[in-house]
Structure formats: structure tokens, C-alpha cells
Design a protein around this motif. Structure first.
Motif, PDB file in Angstrom:
ATOM      1  N   PRO A  91       0.971  -1.171   0.033  1.00 21.17           N
ATOM      2  CA  PRO A  91      -0.132  -0.099  -0.014  1.00 21.17           C
ATOM      3  C   PRO A  91       0.794   1.393  -0.164  1.00 21.17           C
ATOM      4  O   PRO A  91       1.696   1.365   0.673  1.00 21.17           O
ATOM      5  N   VAL A  92       0.463   2.381  -0.751  1.00 22.25           N
ATOM      6  CA  VAL A  92       1.234   3.475  -0.771  1.00 22.25           C
ATOM      7  C   VAL A  92       0.182   4.431  -0.686  1.00 22.25           C
ATOM      8  O   VAL A  92      -0.691   4.641  -1.244  1.00 22.25           O
ATOM      9  N   VAL A  93       0.406   5.275   0.561  1.00 20.10           N
ATOM     10  CA  VAL A  93      -0.425   6.391   0.954  1.00 20.10           C
ATOM     11  C   VAL A  93       0.175   7.677   0.636  1.00 20.10           C
ATOM     12  O   VAL A  93       1.260   7.956   1.030  1.00 20.10           O
ATOM     13  N   LEU A  94      -0.631   8.462  -0.271  1.00 20.54           N
ATOM     14  CA  LEU A  94       0.217   9.836  -0.740  1.00 20.54           C
ATOM     15  C   LEU A  94      -0.647  10.897  -0.262  1.00 20.54           C
ATOM     16  O   LEU A  94      -1.694  10.773   0.147  1.00 20.54           O
ATOM     17  N   MET A  95       0.127  11.862   0.247  1.00 19.40           N
ATOM     18  CA  MET A  95      -0.470  13.017   0.787  1.00 19.40           C
ATOM     19  C   MET A  95       0.213  14.073   0.146  1.00 19.40           C
ATOM     20  O   MET A  95       1.466  14.225  -0.273  1.00 19.40           O
ATOM     21  N   CYS A  96      -0.344  15.367   0.290  1.00 13.42           N
ATOM     22  CA  CYS A  96       0.205  16.766   0.217  1.00 13.42           C
ATOM     23  C   CYS A  96      -0.338  17.762   1.157  1.00 13.42           C
ATOM     24  O   CYS A  96      -1.114  17.171   1.893  1.00 13.42           O
ATOM     25  N   LYS A  97      -0.269  18.922   0.835  1.00 15.52           N
ATOM     26  CA  LYS A  97      -0.863  19.986   1.663  1.00 15.52           C
ATOM     27  C   LYS A  97      -2.324  19.935   1.753  1.00 15.52           C
ATOM     28  O   LYS A  97      -2.945  19.934   3.047  1.00 15.52           O
ATOM     29  N   SER A  98      -2.938  19.749   0.637  1.00 17.15           N
ATOM     30  CA  SER A  98      -4.555  19.647   0.675  1.00 17.15           C
ATOM     31  C   SER A  98      -5.133  18.370   0.310  1.00 17.15           C
ATOM     32  O   SER A  98      -6.291  18.132   0.324  1.00 17.15           O
ATOM     33  N   GLY A  99      -4.433  17.458  -0.313  1.00  8.56           N
ATOM     34  CA  GLY A  99      -5.037  16.252  -1.051  1.00  8.56           C
ATOM     35  C   GLY A  99      -5.031  16.439  -2.518  1.00  8.56           C
ATOM     36  O   GLY A  99      -5.247  15.319  -3.132  1.00  8.56           O
ATOM     37  N   ASN A 116      -1.831  -0.702  -5.155  1.00  8.62           N
ATOM     38  CA  ASN A 116      -2.672  -0.349  -3.902  1.00  8.62           C
ATOM     39  C   ASN A 116      -2.202   1.121  -3.733  1.00  8.62           C
ATOM     40  O   ASN A 116      -1.455   1.295  -2.475  1.00  8.62           O
ATOM     41  N   VAL A 117      -2.580   2.202  -4.324  1.00 10.32           N
ATOM     42  CA  VAL A 117      -2.299   3.533  -4.163  1.00 10.32           C
ATOM     43  C   VAL A 117      -3.582   4.382  -3.832  1.00 10.32           C
ATOM     44  O   VAL A 117      -4.558   4.256  -4.534  1.00 10.32           O
ATOM     45  N   VAL A 118      -3.378   5.268  -2.626  1.00  7.70           N
ATOM     46  CA  VAL A 118      -4.576   5.830  -2.259  1.00  7.70           C
ATOM     47  C   VAL A 118      -4.091   7.326  -1.767  1.00  7.70           C
ATOM     48  O   VAL A 118      -2.866   7.427  -1.453  1.00  7.70           O
ATOM     49  N   ALA A 119      -4.721   8.221  -2.045  1.00  5.15           N
ATOM     50  CA  ALA A 119      -4.498   9.657  -1.479  1.00  5.15           C
ATOM     51  C   ALA A 119      -5.179   9.690  -0.305  1.00  5.15           C
ATOM     52  O   ALA A 119      -6.421   9.440   0.088  1.00  5.15           O
ATOM     53  N   LEU A 120      -4.492  10.637   0.639  1.00  8.90           N
ATOM     54  CA  LEU A 120      -5.154  11.131   1.906  1.00  8.90           C
ATOM     55  C   LEU A 120      -6.126  12.148   1.810  1.00  8.90           C
ATOM     56  O   LEU A 120      -5.536  13.368   1.230  1.00  8.90           O
ATOM     57  N   SER A 121      -7.354  12.062   1.925  1.00  8.98           N
ATOM     58  CA  SER A 121      -8.280  13.023   1.794  1.00  8.98           C
ATOM     59  C   SER A 121      -8.122  14.087   2.984  1.00  8.98           C
ATOM     60  O   SER A 121      -7.742  14.033   3.976  1.00  8.98           O
ATOM     61  N   GLY A 122      -7.890  15.316   2.600  1.00  5.29           N
ATOM     62  CA  GLY A 122      -7.613  16.676   3.446  1.00  5.29           C
ATOM     63  C   GLY A 122      -6.124  16.898   3.570  1.00  5.29           C
ATOM     64  O   GLY A 122      -5.871  17.902   4.022  1.00  5.29           O
TER      65      GLY A 122
END
Length: 139
Positions: A91-99, A116-122
Motif C-alpha cells: 500500500p502507498v498512501v500519498l499526501m500533500c498540503k490539501s490532497g 494499492n495507491v490511495v490519496a489522503l483526503s484533506g
């Protein structure tokens, strides 16, 4: 049949509400995951947390344990990036300042074969709101 004709507005309301529920459940996965799910992926499934912010943003504040792979690097190269896991099933969880950038990066990594790549909401704001660890890089 008479009931359906006489109460067409009820039938229409039921169909629209069902469609909206279905749409939000499908859209929810594409839109990103909550912080609790991200922490579960990282802790229980050996997920990797990647921050796709630019280096100056990453240095100012980032999630504890995150690796920095700017979105500009992901879009600008086809070479393997050493900060990304070599096992494309992890699993790869991606994030940035806002999503927003994390969602774009998720699409890029899926095209590169990450399953299995997902972005972090928010983004980082949601991470802070959940009282999860924030780090700053030394200048």
C-alpha cells in the motif's frame, strides 16, 4: 402499476437518492481515504507514506515518517525513484498540503503499476486535525 403512476414522484425520489448513494460510495475510494484508514494501512499492512509536496513545503512541515517525492518528479521521469517501494503490491498512501496533488500522483503511480495507491483526503490539514505527528526538516 397504478401506484407507480400515481406516485411517480416517490419513485423518482427513490431512484435519485439511490443513485446518489451509489455515486458517493464509488467516488469515496477515488476521492481519497481518511486519516484513520491511512494509519491502519501504514501500521498493519506495511504501507508507505509518500508526501508529494515540493521540497520547501515538505521541509516546513510533513507527516512523521513520510518520504518526499514531489509531484513534479513523478510527472517528469520514467526512471525508478528510490523513495518509492520496489514492491508495487505494498500500500502507498500519498499526501500533500490539501490532497489535490496526492490524487493526481495516485493516478500516475497506478499507471506505473502500483496496485494499492490511495490519496489522503484533506492532506496535511487532516493529518494535523487528527493529532498525528508532524515533523519539520532541519534547514
Amino acid at each position: 402499476m397504478k401506484f407507480l403512476i400515481d406516485n411517480w414522484y416517490l419513485v423518482l425520489t427513490a431512484l435519485v437518492s439511490g443513485g446518489l448513494l451509489l455515486w458517493t460510495s464509488v467516488r469515496g475510494k477515488a476521492g481519497g481515504i481518511a486519516t484513520a484508514e491511512a494509519v491502519r494501512l501504514i501500521n498493519r499492512e506495511k504501507g508507505v507514506l509518500i508526501d508529494v509536496s515540493e521540497p520547501d513545503e515538505f521541509a516546513a512541515a510533513h507527516a512523521g515518517g513520510a518520504r518526499n517525492v514531489p509531484l513534479s518528479v513523478l510527472t517528469g521521469t520514467t526512471d525508478p525513484i528510490k523513495q518509492l517501494p520496489t514492491n508495487k503490491a505494498l500500500p502507498v498512501v500519498l499526501m500533500c498540503k490539501s490532497g489535490t496533488r496526492a490524487s493526481r500522483a495516485a493516478g500516475i503511480l497506478r499507471k506505473q503499476g502500483y496496485a494499492n495507491v490511495v490519496a489522503l483526503s484533506g492532506g496535511l490539514a487532516a493529518w494535523r486535525e487528527a493529532s498525528l505527528p508532524i515533523e519539520k526538516s532541519a534547514a
